[in-house]
Design an enzyme around this catalytic site. Structure first.
Site, PDB file in Angstrom:
ATOM      1  N   LYS A 264      -6.091  -3.887   9.419  1.00 34.23           N
ATOM      2  CA  LYS A 264      -6.973  -3.692   8.164  1.00 34.23           C
ATOM      3  C   LYS A 264      -8.127  -3.737   9.334  1.00 34.23           C
ATOM      4  O   LYS A 264      -8.354  -4.538  10.917  1.00 34.23           O
ATOM      5  CB  LYS A 264      -7.361  -4.657   7.219  1.00 34.23           C
ATOM      6  CG  LYS A 264      -6.622  -4.692   6.097  1.00 34.23           C
ATOM      7  CD  LYS A 264      -7.334  -6.193   5.222  1.00 34.23           C
ATOM      8  CE  LYS A 264      -6.091  -5.933   3.968  1.00 34.23           C
ATOM      9  NZ  LYS A 264      -6.506  -5.210   3.755  1.00 34.23           N
ATOM     10  N   ARG A 338       2.709  -4.764  -3.437  1.00 31.28           N
ATOM     11  CA  ARG A 338       3.774  -4.224  -4.154  1.00 31.28           C
ATOM     12  C   ARG A 338       5.160  -4.861  -4.187  1.00 31.28           C
ATOM     13  O   ARG A 338       6.478  -5.193  -4.407  1.00 31.28           O
ATOM     14  CB  ARG A 338       3.689  -2.555  -4.181  1.00 31.28           C
ATOM     15  CG  ARG A 338       4.038  -1.770  -2.636  1.00 31.28           C
ATOM     16  CD  ARG A 338       3.718  -0.943  -2.944  1.00 31.28           C
ATOM     17  NE  ARG A 338       1.942  -1.116  -2.778  1.00 31.28           N
ATOM     18  CZ  ARG A 338       1.255   0.428  -3.175  1.00 31.28           C
ATOM     19  NH1 ARG A 338       1.269   0.858  -2.815  1.00 31.28           N
ATOM     20  NH2 ARG A 338      -0.267  -0.607  -2.480  1.00 31.28           N
TER      21      ARG A 338
END
Length: 421
Positions: A264, A338
């Site tokens: 990020k 996920r």
């Protein structure tokens, strides 16, 4: 999140102070206890319109510290646009503003008028004074809040417990990632539930258990960090029938998310210490359910780990095998949520649950779409959705159903098959 009965907005009880005209201003008069005051002041609730010169003089004498807040119009009821009860939300916000003012003044104690809804007043008061000061050398004095009088004491205590549950989640999410590690997170929840050991079981599953269960999807994320992962499993048996199908909560538990190899931007990355917000929420809910002795069976599951770049971390293009035997191609290692939830959700089906509720800080796209005003919901159960929607009206948290999984399944049927099944 607690399934609740539909809301039937009711006017404030007749025993509360009268309302004047169509636009009303109620006063929250709070007493601040101070050992230096020879004669402790009394607390009293005044309606602005009923204040005569005599009552104003009495107030000046009896209340050395007073917070005045407006509650708005009477009996506004359901706000269709915001999906909440306006009366409850106004009380929460008003009481919060008053208590926060006293907290900033570093005053020791406050008595809060129930304002016609003691539970909402308690929630506003307890939520407003929360601050994470665990690591500060000089801490602010803690403002002690209590109900003025005895009217509505049970509702007040209920509101305090609700707020304490929320504040536990906030505490876990605010803590630095090197202090709230997967192991520490699990220990905090275990300690919170020790007093309910007769009907609560806590399992802190380690790396070897995760590998034995073939949770390859979860493990692929966890192995990128030297911090040991934990699969936290909590069972609360509130029902008299131990075989009653449980409600299973599943929460994403990434205690720090750097994005992994697909790292990020550095700006605001420190906020990723709260990427275990889903896990914090579900276990705080179970702690609160145990305190209320709710007559249902609950199970909480959270895959806890960090998502970091390293020589053993996932790489874009890697293919991993989940617990259900399906393979997953990883295109972006910052989509780790996920991966860890895939194995947790598959494991949840072992308990033949009546329903599964999954909470996660899954994607920043939700914030882009909805902002901070609403929570996105994906569901394949309209019944469960309506329970959540009704609960959000009572609690003041807006929900927005983004899509039904029935619709998603139909859309997915039209997609070409994946190379990896």
């Amino acid at each position: 999140m607690e399934p609740r009965l539909p809301l039937s907005p009711a006017p404030f009880p007749s025993s509360s102070w009268p309302w004047a005209a169509s636009m009303l201003l109620r006063l929250l008069l709070v007493r601040v206890r101070c050992p230096l005051v020879a004669h402790p002041p009394r607390a009293l609730l005044f309606l602005a319109a009923s204040m005569t010169a005599g009552t104003r003089a009495a107030a000046r004498q009896a209340f050395p510290n007073v917070v005045v807040v407006g509650l708005g119009k009477k009996a506004m009821g359901m706000n269709i646009d915001e999906n909440w009860n306006e009366d409850k939300e106004n009380i929460r916000a008003a009481v919060a503003a008053g208590c926060r003012q006293l907290q900033d003044l570093e005053l020791p104690c406050v008595e809060v008028d129930p304002c016609g809804d003691a539970q909402a007043a308690a929630e506003g008061a307890a939520l407003s004074i929360f601050e994470y000061e665990e690591l500060k050398q000089k801490k602010k004095p803690t403002l002690q809040i209590q109900l003025h009088g005895s009217d509505g004491i049970d509702a007040w205590q209920k509101g305090i417990r609700y707020a304490e549950g929320q504040n536990l989640a906030r505490y876990l999410m605010e803590g630095p990632a090197n202090h709230i590690t997967p192991t520490k997170f699990a220990t905090i929840i275990e300690d919170k539930l020790k007093s309910f050991s007769s009907n609560v079981t806590v399992h802190k599953r380690d790396k070897s258990w995760i590998q034995e269960q073939a949770m390859g999807s979860f493990w692929s994320v966890a192995k990128g960090s030297d911090e040991p992962p934990v699969f936290l499993e909590v069972h609360y048996q509130g029902s008299s029938n131990p075989k009653e199908a449980p409600l299973v909560f599943v929460g994403k538990g990434i205690t720090f998310d750097s994005g992994g190899i697909s790292i990020k931007p550095s700006a605001n990355m420190d906020a990723m210490r709260a990427d275990m917000g889903g896990a914090a929420i579900i276990f705080s809910a179970i702690v609160t359910a145990a305190e209320f002795k709710l007559p249902i069976n609950l199970i909480g599951l959270a895959p806890l780990c960090e998502n970091l770049p390293s020589g053993t971390a996932n790489k874009p293009g890697d293919v991993v095998t989940a617990m259900n035997g399906k393979t997953i191609q990883i295109d972006n290692t910052d989509a780790e949520g996920r991966l860890v939830l895939a194995d947790a959700l598959h494991y949840a089906h072992r308990f033949n649950p009546r329903a599964i509720l999954d909470a996660a800080t899954l994607t920043g796209a939700m914030d882009v779409a909805l902002g901070s005003a609403a929570t996105g919901v994906f569901t394949n159960s309209q019944k469960l959705w309506h329970h959540l929607y009704e609960a959000s009206i009572l609690t003041g948290g807006s929900s927005l159903e983004n899509a039904s999984l029935r619709t998603l399944h139909k859309a997915n049927d039209r997609l070409p098959p994946s190379r990896y099944q």
